[in-house]
Structures are given as C-alpha cells and as structure tokens.
Design a protein around this motif. Sequence first.
Motif, mmCIF file in Angstrom:
data_model
loop_
_atom_site.group_PDB
_atom_site.id
_atom_site.type_symbol
_atom_site.label_atom_id
_atom_site.label_comp_id
_atom_site.label_asym_id
_atom_site.label_seq_id
_atom_site.Cartn_x
_atom_site.Cartn_y
_atom_site.Cartn_z
ATOM 1 N N LYS A 225 0.813 -1.219 0.000
ATOM 2 C CA LYS A 225 0.000 0.000 0.000
ATOM 3 C C LYS A 225 0.846 1.267 0.000
ATOM 4 C CE LYS A 225 -4.321 -1.536 2.041
ATOM 5 N NZ LYS A 225 -4.669 -2.130 3.321
ATOM 6 N N LEU A 226 2.100 1.131 0.394
ATOM 7 C CA LEU A 226 2.950 2.330 0.509
ATOM 8 C C LEU A 226 3.444 2.784 -0.859
ATOM 9 C CD1 LEU A 226 4.682 4.217 2.505
ATOM 10 C CD2 LEU A 226 6.537 2.660 1.888
ATOM 11 N N GLN A 227 3.140 4.029 -1.193
ATOM 12 C CA GLN A 227 3.683 4.570 -2.438
ATOM 13 C C GLN A 227 4.996 5.290 -2.112
ATOM 14 O OE1 GLN A 227 0.981 6.514 -5.092
ATOM 15 N NE2 GLN A 227 2.441 6.129 -6.730
ATOM 16 N N GLY B 81 17.681 14.273 0.966
ATOM 17 C CA GLY B 81 16.393 14.088 1.631
ATOM 18 C C GLY B 81 16.545 13.283 2.900
ATOM 19 N N PRO B 82 15.556 13.326 3.772
ATOM 20 C CA PRO B 82 15.652 12.629 5.060
ATOM 21 C C PRO B 82 15.480 11.112 4.907
ATOM 22 C CG PRO B 82 13.498 13.632 4.832
ATOM 23 C CD PRO B 82 14.273 14.028 3.613
ATOM 24 N N ASN B 83 15.631 10.381 5.982
ATOM 25 C CA ASN B 83 15.406 8.930 5.976
ATOM 26 C C ASN B 83 14.007 8.640 5.455
ATOM 27 O OD1 ASN B 83 17.126 8.730 9.086
ATOM 28 N ND2 ASN B 83 17.898 8.146 7.106
ATOM 29 N N GLY B 84 13.937 7.630 4.603
ATOM 30 C CA GLY B 84 12.622 7.203 4.121
ATOM 31 C C GLY B 84 12.061 8.034 2.989
ATOM 32 N N ALA B 85 12.843 8.981 2.457
ATOM 33 C CA ALA B 85 12.344 9.869 1.393
ATOM 34 C C ALA B 85 12.138 9.131 0.071
ATOM 35 C CB ALA B 85 13.315 11.027 1.192
ATOM 36 N N GLY B 86 12.932 8.068 -0.137
ATOM 37 C CA GLY B 86 12.836 7.321 -1.396
ATOM 38 C C GLY B 86 14.134 7.329 -2.190
ATOM 39 N N LYS B 87 15.224 7.714 -1.561
ATOM 40 C CA LYS B 87 16.505 7.826 -2.267
ATOM 41 C C LYS B 87 17.036 6.448 -2.679
ATOM 42 C CE LYS B 87 18.538 9.929 1.265
ATOM 43 N NZ LYS B 87 17.435 9.885 2.258
ATOM 44 N N THR B 88 17.117 5.541 -1.712
ATOM 45 C CA THR B 88 17.642 4.206 -2.018
ATOM 46 C C THR B 88 16.736 3.485 -3.009
ATOM 47 O OG1 THR B 88 18.715 4.064 0.135
ATOM 48 C CG2 THR B 88 18.286 1.986 -0.982
ATOM 49 N N LEU C 180 26.652 0.689 -2.779
ATOM 50 C CA LEU C 180 25.414 0.513 -2.018
ATOM 51 C C LEU C 180 25.547 1.134 -0.629
ATOM 52 C CD1 LEU C 180 24.716 -3.236 -2.826
ATOM 53 C CD2 LEU C 180 23.682 -1.238 -3.909
ATOM 54 N N GLN C 181 24.376 1.336 -0.005
ATOM 55 C CA GLN C 181 24.386 1.935 1.328
ATOM 56 C C GLN C 181 25.107 1.020 2.330
ATOM 57 O OE1 GLN C 181 20.836 3.162 3.991
ATOM 58 N NE2 GLN C 181 20.821 4.497 2.216
ATOM 59 N N LYS C 182 24.850 -0.265 2.210
ATOM 60 C CA LYS C 182 25.549 -1.221 3.074
ATOM 61 C C LYS C 182 26.182 -2.276 2.182
ATOM 62 C CE LYS C 182 23.046 -0.985 7.407
ATOM 63 N NZ LYS C 182 21.749 -0.405 7.040
HETATM 64 P P1 ATP Z 1 17.289 6.150 4.066
HETATM 65 O O1 ATP Z 1 18.076 7.383 4.103
HETATM 66 O O2 ATP Z 1 16.735 5.777 5.403
HETATM 67 O O3 ATP Z 1 17.917 5.004 3.362
HETATM 68 P P2 ATP Z 1 15.696 6.555 1.695
HETATM 69 O O4 ATP Z 1 15.420 7.945 1.278
HETATM 70 O O5 ATP Z 1 16.746 5.826 0.977
HETATM 71 O O6 ATP Z 1 15.961 6.526 3.244
HETATM 72 P P3 ATP Z 1 14.002 4.333 0.973
HETATM 73 O O7 ATP Z 1 14.881 3.324 1.617
HETATM 74 O O8 ATP Z 1 13.999 4.412 -0.491
HETATM 75 O O9 ATP Z 1 14.319 5.779 1.579
HETATM 76 O O10 ATP Z 1 12.512 4.097 1.515
HETATM 77 C C1 ATP Z 1 11.386 4.819 1.047
HETATM 78 C C2 ATP Z 1 10.143 4.278 1.744
HETATM 79 O O11 ATP Z 1 9.875 2.946 1.270
HETATM 80 C C3 ATP Z 1 10.267 4.155 3.257
HETATM 81 O O12 ATP Z 1 9.005 4.473 3.817
HETATM 82 C C4 ATP Z 1 10.613 2.698 3.474
HETATM 83 O O13 ATP Z 1 10.150 2.256 4.730
HETATM 84 C C5 ATP Z 1 9.863 2.014 2.353
HETATM 85 N N1 ATP Z 1 10.570 0.792 1.863
HETATM 86 C C6 ATP Z 1 11.831 0.730 1.382
HETATM 87 N N2 ATP Z 1 12.143 -0.515 0.997
HETATM 88 C C7 ATP Z 1 11.048 -1.277 1.244
HETATM 89 C C8 ATP Z 1 10.753 -2.655 1.050
HETATM 90 N N3 ATP Z 1 11.642 -3.513 0.511
HETATM 91 N N4 ATP Z 1 9.521 -3.082 1.423
HETATM 92 C C9 ATP Z 1 8.610 -2.229 1.943
HETATM 93 N N5 ATP Z 1 8.837 -0.915 2.147
HETATM 94 C C10 ATP Z 1 10.033 -0.434 1.798
#
Ligand code: ATP
Length: 287
Positions: A14-16, A35-42, A81-83
């Motif tokens: 459900k998460l976009q 962007g902050p944690n969880g923004a969608g960068k990775t 990669l991040q890790k």
């Molecule tokens: P960070 O700096 O913490 O790595 P980010 O900007 O890279 O953050 P993403 O890791 O891309 O953010 O995550 C974006 C959103 O998607 C977050 O709400 C995360 O919880 C969710 N998400 C990421 N990967 C998955 C996955 N494999 N399954 C479900 N949700 C995911």
Amino acid sequence: MILKVRNLEKRYGKLQALKGISFQVEEGTIFSFLGPNGAGKTTTVEILEGLRYKTLGEIYYFGRKVEKIGPEIKERIGVCLQKTELFKELTVIETLKLFRGFYRKGLDPKDVLEIVGLQEKEKSRVKNLSGGQYQRLVLGLSFINDPELIFLDEPTTGLDPQSRRHIWDIILTFKKQGKTVFLTTHYMEEAERLADVVCIIDNGEIIVSGKPEELIKQSGLKVIVEVPKNAKSINLGEIVEDKVIIETENVNSTIQEVMNLGIENFVVRHPTLEDVFLKLTGKGLRD
Ligand code: ATP
C-alpha cells in the motif's frame, strides 16, 4: 544527457514510496538527491541499478529507453550501495582483483588502490580496516569497471569528518576525470559542497531541484538567526533538534528581540539547503 527518468513510481504494497518522479542527469556532473530517511533515495537508485523493479515510469540510459537494466548497462555504471558486506578474510588487493574479475573491462586494481589512498593497506585483511578505510575500499569497488556513471548511496553516513572529507575529495576526482556521479545524501553540507544539481526529495516526491546556490536564492531566505532551544526561545521560529531557527529580513530587530529575552549565545548566518528544506517541509533533514 546520460540518464533520464520520467514519472517513476514505486509501490511497496500500500505504501507509495515514489510518487511519479522525473529528472535528468547531465554528463560530467555531480547530481544529488538530498532528503531525510525514508524519502525514497535508495528506492530510486536501486531501481536505476537494476536491483529493484519499478512499478511505473520510464528510464532512459545513454539516450535510449530501457525496460530492464541488463549487463550492457551494468558494464557502464558503478554502484556503491548503502551497506556493503565484503569478505572479511580477503586482503584489500584480493578484494579489488575479485571485483575486477566481474567485468570485461576496467581499471588496474593498483591504480584504484592509489586513488582511494589505501596503498599502505594493500595486504591488510578487510576485517582489520577502520570504518573510513573500509568505506574507501567500497568506493574503490564502485569504479573498478571504469564506469561512466557512478551511483553513491549515502557514501559518508556514519563516518567521522576527516574520513568524510577524504571521500569528498575522491568524488571530486571522479568529476575531474569527466565521470558522472549520482549521489544520495541526507547531509546538507555534502550536497552543498559537491553537487552541481540537487533534487530535494521528501515522501517520494521531488520538492525542488536546481543548483544549490540557486535553490537558496529562490527560497527568498535572507538571514538566519539560530538560538538554543529553551522556554524563552521556543516560539521565535522553527524548532530543529536542540535549536530554534529564525528566518529574518531585519537582522537588527531580530537580534534585539533575542537579546531582550536574555538569550546571548545566538548565531547569525547565511541560509543553507537545510533551511530551504525546513521552509518547504516544515521539518529538519534529520528528524
Ligand atoms: P534512508 O536514508 O533511510 O535510506 P531513503 O530515502 O533511501 O531513506 P528508501 O529506503 O527508499 O528511503 O525508503 C522509502 C520508503 O519505502 C520508506 O518508507 C521505506 O520504509 C519504504 N521501503 C523501502 N524498501 C522497502 C521494502 N523492501 N519493502 C517495503 N517498504 C520499503
């Protein structure tokens, strides 16, 4: 234009996570997602690296639309990669040679060793490297195939300031060599220092993009007065961590107001990308 993305969407159930983002990366530039944690960068970079599937949208590499990120693209891109888990018992040079073997063409592992400043650690085992040295090795692996475009996903997270600066210098040498870099970060200074173009991303959307100095100018922010967060200062501006950030056009009257409240240890400074983010989203980058 080396990479172009149109209306990229990613759903996890459900998460976009990406809500239809578009951008393009010009050759020879450092392009950054801030962007902050969880923004969608990775999520974005791992789709572009072929490690995750997109839900919708178009990706163009080297001027051609691609459906799948196959081997011909992977030969031309580098990925940090991040890790990254490496084999702890291998030495630094063995690790570089191993990764070099994954590609048809690439750099001499000894040259990579020199670029990342690990000559003295050539024969050390990976398990004995410091955090900063380990990250420099990981960075070295990301360009062992002599890629045209290098993805670096938060390459300095958790490092001390000296190691961070060392990595910044390496990133700047990529640019001097004409490489293109796609850098994600949640460090404002990193984007401000390195990036030619910054996209500020939050909640799966690009809020604004442009040259760092232009974004600051366009934001209309004039001067920032920063005071410690306490009972007296709490209503003066926006709270970020242990500080209150006051945006002002009239610095004299703001300082007077602050001093009238008995607050003495304030800082007057120019606005940064972090202030731009705060103004646009009402929150700090590291909340
Ligand atoms: P960070 O700096 O913490 O790595 P980010 O900007 O890279 O953050 P993403 O890791 O891309 O953010 O995550 C974006 C959103 O998607 C977050 O709400 C995360 O919880 C969710 N998400 C990421 N990967 C998955 C996955 N494999 N399954 C479900 N949700 C995911």
